[in-house]
Design a protein around this motif. Structure first.
Motif, mmCIF file in Angstrom:
data_model
loop_
_atom_site.group_PDB
_atom_site.id
_atom_site.type_symbol
_atom_site.label_atom_id
_atom_site.label_comp_id
_atom_site.label_asym_id
_atom_site.label_seq_id
_atom_site.Cartn_x
_atom_site.Cartn_y
_atom_site.Cartn_z
ATOM 1 N N UNK A 113 11.494 44.606 -8.438
ATOM 2 C CA UNK A 113 10.499 44.005 -7.033
ATOM 3 C C UNK A 113 11.959 43.113 -6.295
ATOM 4 N N UNK A 114 11.005 43.600 -5.284
ATOM 5 C CA UNK A 114 11.638 42.548 -4.115
ATOM 6 C C UNK A 114 11.485 41.005 -4.336
ATOM 7 N N UNK A 115 11.405 40.224 -4.288
ATOM 8 C CA UNK A 115 11.574 38.986 -4.491
ATOM 9 C C UNK A 115 11.142 38.297 -2.910
ATOM 10 N N UNK A 116 10.463 38.026 -2.104
ATOM 11 C CA UNK A 116 9.920 37.271 -0.986
ATOM 12 C C UNK A 116 10.559 36.027 -1.469
ATOM 13 N N UNK A 117 10.900 35.601 0.074
ATOM 14 C CA UNK A 117 12.155 34.561 0.382
ATOM 15 C C UNK A 117 13.635 34.661 -0.204
ATOM 16 N N UNK A 118 13.485 35.677 -1.240
ATOM 17 C CA UNK A 118 14.829 36.278 -1.402
ATOM 18 C C UNK A 118 15.603 37.650 -0.984
ATOM 19 N N UNK B 118 6.814 45.158 -3.523
ATOM 20 C CA UNK B 118 7.464 45.938 -3.121
ATOM 21 C C UNK B 118 8.881 46.503 -4.427
ATOM 22 N N UNK B 119 9.108 47.520 -4.561
ATOM 23 C CA UNK B 119 10.342 47.494 -5.072
ATOM 24 C C UNK B 119 11.248 47.648 -5.253
ATOM 25 N N UNK B 120 12.212 47.648 -5.675
ATOM 26 C CA UNK B 120 13.887 47.879 -4.810
ATOM 27 C C UNK B 120 14.359 48.782 -4.288
ATOM 28 N N UNK B 121 15.156 48.329 -3.345
ATOM 29 C CA UNK B 121 15.030 50.122 -2.304
ATOM 30 C C UNK B 121 16.723 50.791 -3.100
ATOM 31 N N UNK C 167 5.145 43.956 -14.612
ATOM 32 C CA UNK C 167 3.622 43.283 -13.884
ATOM 33 C C UNK C 167 3.935 44.396 -11.980
ATOM 34 N N UNK C 168 3.129 44.848 -11.766
ATOM 35 C CA UNK C 168 1.883 45.797 -12.676
ATOM 36 C C UNK C 168 2.785 46.795 -13.487
#
Length: 381
Positions: free
Chosen positions: A118-123, A313-316, A112-113
């Motif tokens: 996805x980048x993980x806040x805090x990580x 935000x997705x992985x860069x 999802x979505x």
């Protein structure tokens, strides 16, 4: 007493020259856990003997309340745990490596979505690519300043603004990780770091001197000459190592007092960066270390700073997505902040350091390859 002092001085000269020779080989090909890089076993054994002789003069283990010794300890932080004591180079490397090994990473796969990483806040920490380049720029100078065997020095250059901006940059990394409270500038550590354990300090100096002399002679003689390297193309040893080995041999034979060389004879590490010199108009000009402040000031002017990831935000990747930003894990960002703090402390005006002990070898290796290579691979052209 004068005889003992003369012996101590002679020991420290050999220690610096031999450490410099070993440090020219960035990979520890002589160690048993290394594949050897084409080195014959006789050479590897000689270098293991020299490493053991150098390590015998590391100094006592740190105890509670002891001031940090810049020649053997980090000076921007103390050991983790309830006991207030210095943290040795070896302990710092082991801790950083353990943190990296346990790092959960900056992203996770979710449906999802939509199905993506996805980048993980805090990580995760995201920043402009140009800012990452600025943050890793001091690595080369720090690595050279921590080079095993480097003679004692005191920072005399105008570095106050640089050390301030470097520490601010470290705190901005911590803020992006969710720790917004600024940390004290490590200048407090600089003010107490006035102690220094010389390699020659301690008991049994005569047998240690004899063992180091023999080991340095055997290790330096067990290398191909520059002429042999040129004729055969032997790439198993750096030419810089061979040149350093010749300095060791000349020193042991009493033919020269040269035990240390900067990357250019004009470089004064108390006021200049240590990576090399610029050549405007074909003339060598060393760079004042304080001039590095311009890079950090430029990042501030452009508003470049780390941030946490945006929601969703997705992985860069460099190959797709936003080519102007990079993302690293919060664990890596935390280690980067600590390395920047160490640089800020070591180049602060008036900061002093005695003869760097050989234990700095693995510390410089970690900064250069353990995390440095990984961070540098996040950007490029």
């Amino acid at each position: 007493m004068s005889g003992q002092l003369e012996l101590a001085d002679a020991y420290d000269l050999i220690y610096s020259a031999a450490s410099r020779m070993m440090a020219q080989e960035e990979s520890p090909l002589w160690r048993l856990d290394s594949r050897g890089g084409g080195w014959p076993e006789e050479r590897r054994a000689a270098w293991r003997e020299l490493e053991a002789a150098l390590s015998a003069s590391e100094g006592p283990a740190p105890h509670e309340g002891e001031p940090s010794d810049p020649a053997r300890h980090l000076i921007s932080r103390r050991a983790t745990g309830p006991v207030d004591r210095p943290i040795t180079f070896a302990e710092a490397v082991a801790e950083w490596e353990a943190r990296m090994a346990a790092d959960p990473g900056s992203w996770e796969a979710r449906r999802e979505p939509v199905l993506d990483d996805y980048l993980v806040p805090g990580r995760a920490v995201v920043m402009p690519e140009g800012h990452m380049m600025t943050l890793t720029f001091p690595f080369s100078d720090l690595i050279n300043r921590l080079a095993p065997g480097r003679p004692a020095l005191k920072i005399a250059g105008d570095t106050a603004e640089l050390t301030r901006l470097v520490h601010i940059a470290a705190d901005e990394l911590r803020a992006a990780m969710g720790a917004p409270a600024p940390t004290p500038h490590p200048v407090g550590s600089v003010n107490v770091a006035r102690v220094s354990h010389r390699p020659s300090d301690g008991g049994d100096l005569r047998p240690r001197y004899d063992a180091l002399f023999r080991a340095a002679a055997r290790a330096s003689e067990n290398l191909p000459t520059l002429e042999y390297i040129r004729e055969t193309g032997d790439a198993s040893v750096s030419p810089l190592t061979t040149r350093a080995a010749q300095d060791v041999q000349n020193l042991l034979a009493g033919q020269s007092r040269v035990f240390w060389r900067e990357r250019h004879e004009l470089i004064d590490p108390s006021v200049h960066t240590t990576e090399g010199v610029d050549w405007p108009d074909g003339q060598p000009v060393p760079s004042p270390v304080g001039d590095e402040a311009k890079l950090f000031a430029r990042s501030a002017e452009l508003g470049r700073k780390p941030r946490p990831p945006h929601p969703g935000e997705v992985r860069i990747f460099r190959e797709k997505g936003d080519p102007d930003h990079v993302a690293i894990s919060a664990v890596r960002a935390g280690i980067l902040a600590e390395i920047l703090d160490e640089y800020a402390a070591r180049i602060h005006p008036g900061a002093e350091c005695g003869i760097l002990h050989f234990s700095a070898y693995d510390l410089t290796g970690f900064i250069n390859e353990g995390i440095g290579r990984e961070l540098r691979e996040t950007y490029g052209f």
